[in-house]
Motif scaffolding. Sequence first.
Motif, PDB file in Angstrom:
ATOM      1  N   GLY A  43       4.646   0.327   1.844  1.00  7.90           N
ATOM      2  CA  GLY A  43       5.379   0.048   0.619  1.00  7.90           C
ATOM      3  C   GLY A  43       6.352  -1.110   0.746  1.00  7.90           C
ATOM      4  O   GLY A  43       6.793  -1.664  -0.250  1.00  7.90           O
ATOM      5  N   ASP A  44       6.702  -1.486   1.986  1.00  4.14           N
ATOM      6  CA  ASP A  44       7.615  -2.617   2.184  1.00  4.14           C
ATOM      7  C   ASP A  44       6.965  -3.907   1.716  1.00  4.14           C
ATOM      8  O   ASP A  44       5.749  -4.086   1.828  1.00  4.14           O
ATOM      9  CB  ASP A  44       7.970  -2.794   3.668  1.00  4.14           C
ATOM     10  N   ARG A  45       7.805  -4.815   1.224  1.00  2.00           N
ATOM     11  CA  ARG A  45       7.359  -6.167   0.901  1.00  2.00           C
ATOM     12  C   ARG A  45       7.775  -7.060   2.060  1.00  2.00           C
ATOM     13  O   ARG A  45       8.913  -6.997   2.520  1.00  2.00           O
ATOM     14  CB  ARG A  45       7.977  -6.637  -0.409  1.00  2.00           C
ATOM     15  N   ILE A  46       6.823  -7.850   2.539  1.00  2.00           N
ATOM     16  CA  ILE A  46       7.082  -8.732   3.672  1.00  2.00           C
ATOM     17  C   ILE A  46       6.681 -10.150   3.304  1.00  2.00           C
ATOM     18  O   ILE A  46       5.903 -10.360   2.375  1.00  2.00           O
ATOM     19  CB  ILE A  46       6.326  -8.277   4.944  1.00  2.00           C
ATOM     20  N   VAL A  78       0.284  -1.835   2.880  1.00  2.00           N
ATOM     21  CA  VAL A  78      -0.522  -0.728   2.373  1.00  2.00           C
ATOM     22  C   VAL A  78      -0.711   0.330   3.462  1.00  2.00           C
ATOM     23  O   VAL A  78      -0.726   1.519   3.191  1.00  2.00           O
ATOM     24  CB  VAL A  78      -1.895  -1.238   1.877  1.00  2.00           C
ATOM     25  N   ARG A  79      -0.829  -0.130   4.714  1.00  2.00           N
ATOM     26  CA  ARG A  79      -1.075   0.796   5.829  1.00  2.00           C
ATOM     27  C   ARG A  79      -0.640   0.145   7.131  1.00  2.00           C
ATOM     28  O   ARG A  79      -0.880  -1.036   7.332  1.00  2.00           O
ATOM     29  CB  ARG A  79      -2.568   1.128   5.882  1.00  2.00           C
ATOM     30  N   VAL A  80       0.011   0.921   7.990  1.00  2.00           N
ATOM     31  CA  VAL A  80       0.311   0.494   9.356  1.00  2.00           C
ATOM     32  C   VAL A  80      -0.712   1.217  10.229  1.00  2.00           C
ATOM     33  O   VAL A  80      -0.758   2.442  10.240  1.00  2.00           O
ATOM     34  CB  VAL A  80       1.750   0.861   9.770  1.00  2.00           C
ATOM     35  N   VAL A  81      -1.560   0.458  10.918  1.00  2.00           N
ATOM     36  CA  VAL A  81      -2.704   1.053  11.613  1.00  2.00           C
ATOM     37  C   VAL A  81      -2.336   1.732  12.938  1.00  2.00           C
ATOM     38  O   VAL A  81      -2.597   2.922  13.099  1.00  2.00           O
ATOM     39  CB  VAL A  81      -3.831   0.015  11.797  1.00  2.00           C
ATOM     40  N   PRO A  82      -1.731   1.030  13.916  1.00  2.00           N
ATOM     41  CA  PRO A  82      -1.461   1.711  15.199  1.00  2.00           C
ATOM     42  C   PRO A  82      -0.240   2.620  15.118  1.00  2.00           C
ATOM     43  O   PRO A  82       0.609   2.475  14.222  1.00  2.00           O
ATOM     44  CB  PRO A  82      -1.204   0.556  16.174  1.00  2.00           C
ATOM     45  N   LYS A  83      -0.168   3.534  16.046  1.00  2.00           N
ATOM     46  CA  LYS A  83       0.984   4.431  16.187  1.00  2.00           C
ATOM     47  C   LYS A  83       1.883   3.887  17.308  1.00  2.00           C
ATOM     48  O   LYS A  83       1.425   3.186  18.204  1.00  2.00           O
ATOM     49  CB  LYS A  83       0.534   5.849  16.553  1.00  2.00           C
ATOM     50  N   GLU A  84       3.151   4.265  17.248  1.00  2.00           N
ATOM     51  CA  GLU A  84       4.124   3.863  18.268  1.00  2.00           C
ATOM     52  C   GLU A  84       3.581   4.157  19.665  1.00  2.00           C
ATOM     53  O   GLU A  84       3.106   5.257  19.932  1.00  2.00           O
ATOM     54  CB  GLU A  84       5.426   4.639  18.031  1.00  2.00           C
ATOM     55  N   PRO A  93      -6.565  -4.443  14.293  1.00  2.00           N
ATOM     56  CA  PRO A  93      -5.812  -4.443  13.029  1.00  2.00           C
ATOM     57  C   PRO A  93      -4.431  -3.810  13.220  1.00  2.00           C
ATOM     58  O   PRO A  93      -4.308  -2.781  13.880  1.00  2.00           O
ATOM     59  CB  PRO A  93      -6.682  -3.615  12.087  1.00  2.00           C
ATOM     60  N   ILE A  94      -3.414  -4.448  12.636  1.00  2.00           N
ATOM     61  CA  ILE A  94      -2.047  -3.936  12.705  1.00  2.00           C
ATOM     62  C   ILE A  94      -1.600  -3.462  11.327  1.00  2.00           C
ATOM     63  O   ILE A  94      -1.095  -2.368  11.175  1.00  2.00           O
ATOM     64  CB  ILE A  94      -1.071  -5.018  13.224  1.00  2.00           C
ATOM     65  N   LEU A  95      -1.768  -4.322  10.322  1.00  2.00           N
ATOM     66  CA  LEU A  95      -1.351  -3.987   8.962  1.00  2.00           C
ATOM     67  C   LEU A  95      -2.469  -4.239   7.981  1.00  2.00           C
ATOM     68  O   LEU A  95      -3.205  -5.213   8.107  1.00  2.00           O
ATOM     69  CB  LEU A  95      -0.175  -4.867   8.509  1.00  2.00           C
ATOM     70  N   GLU A  96      -2.574  -3.361   6.980  1.00  2.00           N
ATOM     71  CA  GLU A  96      -3.365  -3.647   5.798  1.00  2.00           C
ATOM     72  C   GLU A  96      -2.346  -3.979   4.717  1.00  2.00           C
ATOM     73  O   GLU A  96      -1.352  -3.266   4.557  1.00  2.00           O
ATOM     74  CB  GLU A  96      -4.219  -2.456   5.391  1.00  2.00           C
TER      75      GLU A  96
END
Length: 109
Positions: A43-46, A78-84, A93-96
Motif C-alpha cells: 500500500g505504500d507509495r514509493i 502491491v506485494r513484498v515477495v521475500p520474508k525477513e 522478485p522483491i516487489l510487485e
Amino acid sequence: ARMAGAAAADVETAATGLVFKTPLGGRYYARPSPGAEPFVKVGDRIETGATIALVEVMKTFHRLRYGGEGLPDLARVVRVVPKEGDDIARGAPILEVDDGDGIKKSRNS
C-alpha cells in the motif's frame, strides 16, 4: 565493478503487475535494524531512488533502491515477495508494484 546501493534491477511483468527484481543475491532484510519499521509495506507509495530493502552479501549491507527501465517513477507496493532473513538469488522478485492508479503496466509501454 558493481557499486553498493546500485539502483536498477530487471523488470518483469507478472499477472499482478510490475515486478522489481534484485540486481544481487544475498540475505534479504526489510528493515534498517531489528525492531524498526520496514522500508516499505503493501500500500505504500514509493518513488525512484527510494530504499526498499537491504541485502547482506559477505557481511556487507547493500541498499536496494527502487527503479528501473519499465517501472513507473511513482508506484504503489502491491506485494513484498521475500520474508525477513530470506536468502535471495540475483534476479529474484522483491516487489510487485503498480502505478498507484490500479493500472498494472507502465504508461510508457
